[in-house]
Write a protein that holds these residues in place. Structure first.
Motif, PDB file in Angstrom:
ATOM      1  N   GLU A  97       0.715  -1.182   0.006  1.00  0.00           N
ATOM      2  CA  GLU A  97      -0.132   0.039  -0.119  1.00  0.00           C
ATOM      3  C   GLU A  97       0.746   1.522   0.066  1.00  0.00           C
ATOM      4  O   GLU A  97       0.651   2.100  -0.725  1.00  0.00           O
ATOM      5  CB  GLU A  97      -0.887   0.053   1.050  1.00  0.00           C
ATOM      6  N   THR A  98       1.981   1.397   0.793  1.00  0.00           N
ATOM      7  CA  THR A  98       3.010   2.174   0.699  1.00  0.00           C
ATOM      8  C   THR A  98       3.344   2.706  -0.610  1.00  0.00           C
ATOM      9  O   THR A  98       3.110   3.577  -0.986  1.00  0.00           O
ATOM     10  CB  THR A  98       4.139   2.096   1.562  1.00  0.00           C
ATOM     11  N   SER A  99       3.952   1.504  -1.275  1.00  0.00           N
ATOM     12  CA  SER A  99       4.285   2.108  -2.756  1.00  0.00           C
ATOM     13  C   SER A  99       3.294   2.420  -3.555  1.00  0.00           C
ATOM     14  O   SER A  99       3.327   3.284  -4.578  1.00  0.00           O
ATOM     15  CB  SER A  99       5.298   0.995  -3.100  1.00  0.00           C
ATOM     16  N   ALA A 100       2.034   1.556  -3.417  1.00  0.00           N
ATOM     17  CA  ALA A 100       0.892   2.099  -4.116  1.00  0.00           C
ATOM     18  C   ALA A 100       0.500   3.713  -3.972  1.00  0.00           C
ATOM     19  O   ALA A 100       0.268   4.435  -5.037  1.00  0.00           O
ATOM     20  CB  ALA A 100      -0.289   1.110  -3.855  1.00  0.00           C
ATOM     21  N   ILE A 101       0.431   4.096  -2.789  1.00  0.00           N
ATOM     22  CA  ILE A 101       0.058   5.275  -2.566  1.00  0.00           C
ATOM     23  C   ILE A 101       1.098   6.454  -3.031  1.00  0.00           C
ATOM     24  O   ILE A 101       0.809   7.157  -3.787  1.00  0.00           O
ATOM     25  CB  ILE A 101      -0.037   5.667  -0.851  1.00  0.00           C
ATOM     26  N   SER A 102       2.247   6.029  -2.969  1.00  0.00           N
ATOM     27  CA  SER A 102       3.262   6.864  -3.273  1.00  0.00           C
ATOM     28  C   SER A 102       3.444   6.696  -4.777  1.00  0.00           C
ATOM     29  O   SER A 102       3.843   7.974  -5.265  1.00  0.00           O
ATOM     30  CB  SER A 102       4.774   6.402  -3.026  1.00  0.00           C
ATOM     31  N   SER A 103       2.991   5.883  -5.445  1.00  0.00           N
ATOM     32  CA  SER A 103       3.033   6.003  -6.956  1.00  0.00           C
ATOM     33  C   SER A 103       1.606   6.646  -7.633  1.00  0.00           C
ATOM     34  O   SER A 103       1.642   7.164  -8.478  1.00  0.00           O
ATOM     35  CB  SER A 103       3.054   4.666  -7.685  1.00  0.00           C
ATOM     36  N   ASN A 104       0.634   6.791  -6.669  1.00  0.00           N
ATOM     37  CA  ASN A 104      -0.548   7.577  -6.937  1.00  0.00           C
ATOM     38  C   ASN A 104      -0.379   8.956  -6.617  1.00  0.00           C
ATOM     39  O   ASN A 104      -0.876   9.766  -7.520  1.00  0.00           O
ATOM     40  CB  ASN A 104      -1.725   6.750  -6.230  1.00  0.00           C
ATOM     41  N   PHE A 105       0.189   9.327  -5.597  1.00  0.00           N
ATOM     42  CA  PHE A 105       0.006  10.550  -5.127  1.00  0.00           C
ATOM     43  C   PHE A 105       1.406  11.213  -5.093  1.00  0.00           C
ATOM     44  O   PHE A 105       1.711  12.316  -4.454  1.00  0.00           O
ATOM     45  CB  PHE A 105      -0.572  10.858  -3.713  1.00  0.00           C
ATOM     46  N   GLY A 106       2.348  10.877  -5.845  1.00  0.00           N
ATOM     47  CA  GLY A 106       3.804  11.279  -5.653  1.00  0.00           C
ATOM     48  C   GLY A 106       4.706  10.732  -4.691  1.00  0.00           C
ATOM     49  O   GLY A 106       4.043  10.664  -3.575  1.00  0.00           O
ATOM     50  N   VAL A 107       5.682  10.574  -4.799  1.00  0.00           N
ATOM     51  CA  VAL A 107       6.608   9.932  -3.741  1.00  0.00           C
ATOM     52  C   VAL A 107       6.828  10.982  -2.755  1.00  0.00           C
ATOM     53  O   VAL A 107       7.156  12.365  -3.070  1.00  0.00           O
ATOM     54  CB  VAL A 107       8.181   9.779  -4.437  1.00  0.00           C
ATOM     55  N   ASN A 108       6.657  10.648  -1.568  1.00  0.00           N
ATOM     56  CA  ASN A 108       6.817  11.654  -0.534  1.00  0.00           C
ATOM     57  C   ASN A 108       7.494  10.801   0.578  1.00  0.00           C
ATOM     58  O   ASN A 108       7.176   9.674   1.122  1.00  0.00           O
ATOM     59  CB  ASN A 108       5.424  11.930  -0.100  1.00  0.00           C
ATOM     60  N   ILE A 109       8.504  11.603   1.359  1.00  0.00           N
ATOM     61  CA  ILE A 109       9.217  10.784   2.589  1.00  0.00           C
ATOM     62  C   ILE A 109       8.275  10.486   3.646  1.00  0.00           C
ATOM     63  O   ILE A 109       8.332   9.374   4.456  1.00  0.00           O
ATOM     64  CB  ILE A 109      10.420  11.816   2.911  1.00  0.00           C
ATOM     65  N   PHE A 110       7.116  11.231   3.632  1.00  0.00           N
ATOM     66  CA  PHE A 110       6.374  11.015   4.878  1.00  0.00           C
ATOM     67  C   PHE A 110       5.569   9.861   4.858  1.00  0.00           C
ATOM     68  O   PHE A 110       5.177   8.911   5.627  1.00  0.00           O
ATOM     69  CB  PHE A 110       5.213  12.173   5.106  1.00  0.00           C
ATOM     70  N   ILE A 111       5.201   9.126   3.543  1.00  0.00           N
ATOM     71  CA  ILE A 111       4.376   8.074   3.438  1.00  0.00           C
ATOM     72  C   ILE A 111       5.204   7.068   3.865  1.00  0.00           C
ATOM     73  O   ILE A 111       4.798   6.005   4.708  1.00  0.00           O
ATOM     74  CB  ILE A 111       4.125   7.928   1.896  1.00  0.00           C
TER      75      ILE A 111
ATOM     76  N   LEU B  68      12.782  -4.256   2.558  1.00  0.00           N
ATOM     77  CA  LEU B  68      12.139  -3.672   1.320  1.00  0.00           C
ATOM     78  C   LEU B  68      11.619  -2.396   1.279  1.00  0.00           C
ATOM     79  O   LEU B  68      12.103  -1.674   0.427  1.00  0.00           O
ATOM     80  CB  LEU B  68      10.867  -4.740   1.291  1.00  0.00           C
ATOM     81  N   LEU B  69      11.293  -1.992   2.625  1.00  0.00           N
ATOM     82  CA  LEU B  69      10.773  -0.833   2.618  1.00  0.00           C
ATOM     83  C   LEU B  69      12.000   0.286   2.758  1.00  0.00           C
ATOM     84  O   LEU B  69      11.738   1.403   2.057  1.00  0.00           O
ATOM     85  CB  LEU B  69       9.892  -0.383   3.996  1.00  0.00           C
ATOM     86  N   GLN B  70      13.292  -0.025   3.305  1.00  0.00           N
ATOM     87  CA  GLN B  70      14.263   0.863   3.315  1.00  0.00           C
ATOM     88  C   GLN B  70      14.676   0.818   1.930  1.00  0.00           C
ATOM     89  O   GLN B  70      15.412   2.060   1.278  1.00  0.00           O
ATOM     90  CB  GLN B  70      15.236   0.297   4.331  1.00  0.00           C
ATOM     91  N   VAL B  71      14.625  -0.149   1.172  1.00  0.00           N
ATOM     92  CA  VAL B  71      15.219  -0.100  -0.313  1.00  0.00           C
ATOM     93  C   VAL B  71      14.270   0.869  -1.136  1.00  0.00           C
ATOM     94  O   VAL B  71      14.754   1.603  -1.873  1.00  0.00           O
ATOM     95  CB  VAL B  71      15.152  -1.495  -0.783  1.00  0.00           C
ATOM     96  N   PHE B  72      13.022   0.868  -0.909  1.00  0.00           N
ATOM     97  CA  PHE B  72      12.049   1.662  -1.426  1.00  0.00           C
ATOM     98  C   PHE B  72      12.384   3.265  -1.159  1.00  0.00           C
ATOM     99  O   PHE B  72      12.371   4.055  -1.978  1.00  0.00           O
ATOM    100  CB  PHE B  72      10.636   1.314  -1.295  1.00  0.00           C
ATOM    101  N   LEU B  73      12.570   3.143   0.127  1.00  0.00           N
ATOM    102  CA  LEU B  73      12.788   4.646   0.558  1.00  0.00           C
ATOM    103  C   LEU B  73      13.924   5.445  -0.122  1.00  0.00           C
ATOM    104  O   LEU B  73      14.053   6.197  -0.606  1.00  0.00           O
ATOM    105  CB  LEU B  73      12.978   4.700   2.080  1.00  0.00           C
ATOM    106  N   ILE B  74      15.023   4.420   0.003  1.00  0.00           N
ATOM    107  CA  ILE B  74      16.352   5.101  -0.748  1.00  0.00           C
ATOM    108  C   ILE B  74      16.289   5.285  -2.098  1.00  0.00           C
ATOM    109  O   ILE B  74      16.669   6.322  -2.837  1.00  0.00           O
ATOM    110  CB  ILE B  74      17.586   4.258  -0.426  1.00  0.00           C
ATOM    111  N   TYR B  75      15.505   4.556  -2.839  1.00  0.00           N
ATOM    112  CA  TYR B  75      15.497   4.411  -4.273  1.00  0.00           C
ATOM    113  C   TYR B  75      14.524   5.387  -4.865  1.00  0.00           C
ATOM    114  O   TYR B  75      14.558   6.243  -5.867  1.00  0.00           O
ATOM    115  CB  TYR B  75      15.019   2.809  -4.767  1.00  0.00           C
ATOM    116  N   TYR B  76      13.274   5.398  -4.305  1.00  0.00           N
ATOM    117  CA  TYR B  76      12.143   6.266  -4.640  1.00  0.00           C
ATOM    118  C   TYR B  76      12.330   7.761  -4.220  1.00  0.00           C
ATOM    119  O   TYR B  76      12.012   8.670  -4.680  1.00  0.00           O
ATOM    120  CB  TYR B  76      11.012   5.793  -4.546  1.00  0.00           C
ATOM    121  N   VAL B  77      12.659   7.856  -3.007  1.00  0.00           N
ATOM    122  CA  VAL B  77      12.545   9.086  -2.003  1.00  0.00           C
ATOM    123  C   VAL B  77      13.953   9.735  -2.155  1.00  0.00           C
ATOM    124  O   VAL B  77      13.909  10.920  -2.391  1.00  0.00           O
ATOM    125  CB  VAL B  77      11.959   8.842  -0.557  1.00  0.00           C
TER     126      VAL B  77
END
Lengths: 153, 217
Positions: A97-111, B68-77
Motif C-alpha cells: 500500500e505504501t508503494s501504491a500510495i506513493s505511485s498514486n500521489f507522488g513520492v513523499n518521504i512521509f508516506i 524492502l521498505l528501506q530499499v524503496f525509501l532510498i530508491y524512490y525518495v
C-alpha cells in the motif's frame, strides 16, 4: 504452481510460504529449547512413573518454553519484517500500500516514514509483550550471542 | 508440465550471469556491514550521551523496519533530495546499512563476552587504548563474531531477491523474466532454488571452517 492446477490467491500463497519457512526456523528454536533441558528431568519424571506424554507436556515443555521465549521474539520480529516481501506478489499489506500510495500521489518521504514507524512500533510491541512474559516467568537474563542469531540453515 | 532439461540447460548461462551479480552484491554489502557495524558499535559506546543515544535509536529503528521498505525509501525518495543512485548501488547501501546494525549488536555481545579484566590488565601494562583493543580484545572477539557473521552472510544472501523489486538484475529478477517470456516458470525457479541452496551451504561450510581455524584451544 498454477501449472499443476493449484491456484492460490496471493494472500494464501504468502501465508503458506511464510508459515512453512518460519515453521522451519521455529522447529530449530524448539529443538534448541528442548535440548537445553537436562536429561535428568525426563529420566526422573519417567522413573516416578509418569506417562511419556505427561512428561513432555508438563515437565519438559514448561521449562523449555521459558528458554524459547527470547529466540521466538526475535523470530516473530523477523517474520513481521518478512511480511513486507509479500508485497512483491501483490498482497495488499503495508509495504504494498505504501508503494501504491506513493505511485498514486507522488513520492513523499512521509508516506514511507509513516509505514516505517508503524513497523517499528509493531516490533517494539512484540518485544514489550515477550519482555513482560520473560519477567513473568522469571528470566531476565540477557540473550546469549548464540540465541541472538538464529542459524539460517 | 514436466521439467524440461533441454530448456533448463538453455537458460543456465543467463542464470549463471545473474548469480554473479547476486554474489557480488552479497559480498560487497557484507564487507560494508562488517565495517559499518564496527562504526555503529563504536558510536554507540561513545562517551557523549547524545551520540550513543541517537546511534542506538537509529540501529533499533533500522532493525525494526523491513529491508524492502528501506530499499524503496532510498530508491524512490532519495532522488527528491538529490540522492540519485543506480539500482545496484541502492541495493548495496540498503543491505549494507541494514546488516551494519545487526553486526553492531554482534560486536557488542562479543565485546561483552571478553573478560573485563583483560582490558584492565592490558591498560595497566601500559598499552594504549587502541593497541589494547587491536591486540588484546579483538582477537578474543573473533570466536564469537565469526559464526554469527557467517550466519548473517547467509541471511544477506537470501535477502538479495528483495532487490529484484528495484530492478537489480539478480537471480530472482532474471528467473522471473525468463519465466514470463517463455511461459515456463518451473525450470528457472527450480534452478534458482538449487543455486541458492548450494551457495548458502557453501557459505555456511566456509564459516564453519574459519570458525575451526580460529578456535581458541
Amino acid at each position: 504452481l498454477p501449472f499443476f492446477g493449484i491456484s492460490l490467491s496471493p494472500t494464501i500463497a504468502a501465508v503458506l510460504a511464510l508459515g512453512l519457512c518460519f515453521g522451519a526456523y521455529g522447529a530449530e528454536v524448539v529443538r534448541a529449547g528442548m535440548l537445553s533441558i537436562p536429561r535428568g528431568q525426563r529420566e526422573a519424571a519417567l522413573a516416578l512413573g509418569l506417562k511419556p506424554l505427561y512428561v513432555l507436556f508438563f515437565i519438559e515443555l514448561p521449562q523449555a518454553f521459558v528458554i524459547m521465549l527470547p529466540p521466538f521474539a526475535n523470530l516473530l520480529v523477523l517474520l513481521l519484517k518478512s511480511t513486507s516481501v509479500t508485497a512483491l506478489i501483490t498482497v495488499p499489506e503495508l509495504t504494498f500500500e505504501t508503494s501504491a500510495i506513493s505511485s498514486n500521489f507522488g513520492v513523499n518521504i512521509f508516506i514511507f516514514g509513516y509505514s516505517m514507524i508503524a513497523y517499528y512500533a509493531m516490533s517494539r510491541g512484540i518485544f514489550a509483550v515477550t519482555g513482560t512474559l520473560e519477567h513473568r516467568f522469571g528470566i531476565s537474563s540477557r540473550l546469549t550471542p548464540k540465541q541472538m542469531a538464529l542459524e539460517p540453515i | 508440465m514436466t521439467f524440461n532439461f533441454g530448456f533448463a540447460w538453455h537458460i543456465l548461462p543467463m542464470l549463471a550471469k545473474a548469480a554473479e551479480i547476486t554474489v557480488f552484491v552479497t559480498v560487497v554489502s557484507f564487507a560494508l556491514s562488517l565495517v559499518g557495524g564496527l562504526l555503529i558499535w563504536w558510536l554507540r559506546t561513545s562517551k557523549i550521551a547524545l551520540v550513543s543515544r541517537v546511534t542506538s535509536g537509529f540501529s533499533d529503528f533500522i532493525r525494526g523496519t523491513p529491508l524492502l521498505l528501506q530499499v524503496f525509501l532510498i530508491y524512490y525518495v532519495g532522488p527528491r533530495y538529490g540522492l540519485v543512485l543506480s539500482p545496484i548501488q541502492t541495493g548495496l547501501i540498503a543491505l549494507g546499512i541494514h546488516y551494519s546494525c545487526y553486526m553492531s549488536e554482534v560486536y557488542r555481545s562479543a565485546f561483552g563476552a571478553v573478560n573485563r579484566g583483560q582490558q584492565e590488565a592490558a591498560r595497566a601494562l601500559g598499552l594504549s587504548p587502541w593497541r589494547t583493543f587491536q591486540k588484546v580484545i579483538l582477537p578474543q572477539m573473533y570466536p564469537v563474531v565469526v559464526p554469527i557473521a557467517g550466519s548473517y552472510l547467509v541471511y544477506m544472501f537470501k535477502d538479495t531477491p528483495i532487490l529484484s523489486a528495484i530492478t537489480v538484475r539478480e537471480l530472482m529478477q532474471v528467473a522471473s523474466q525468463i519465466g514470463s517470456t517463455n511461459f515456463r516458470y518451473m525450470e528457472p525457479i527450480t534452478i534458482v532454488g538449487i543455486l541458492f541452496l548450494a551457495m548458502s551451504l557453501l557459505a555456511a561450510w566456509a564459516s564453519r571452517v574459519i570458525e575451526r581455524k580460529i578456535a581458541v584451544p
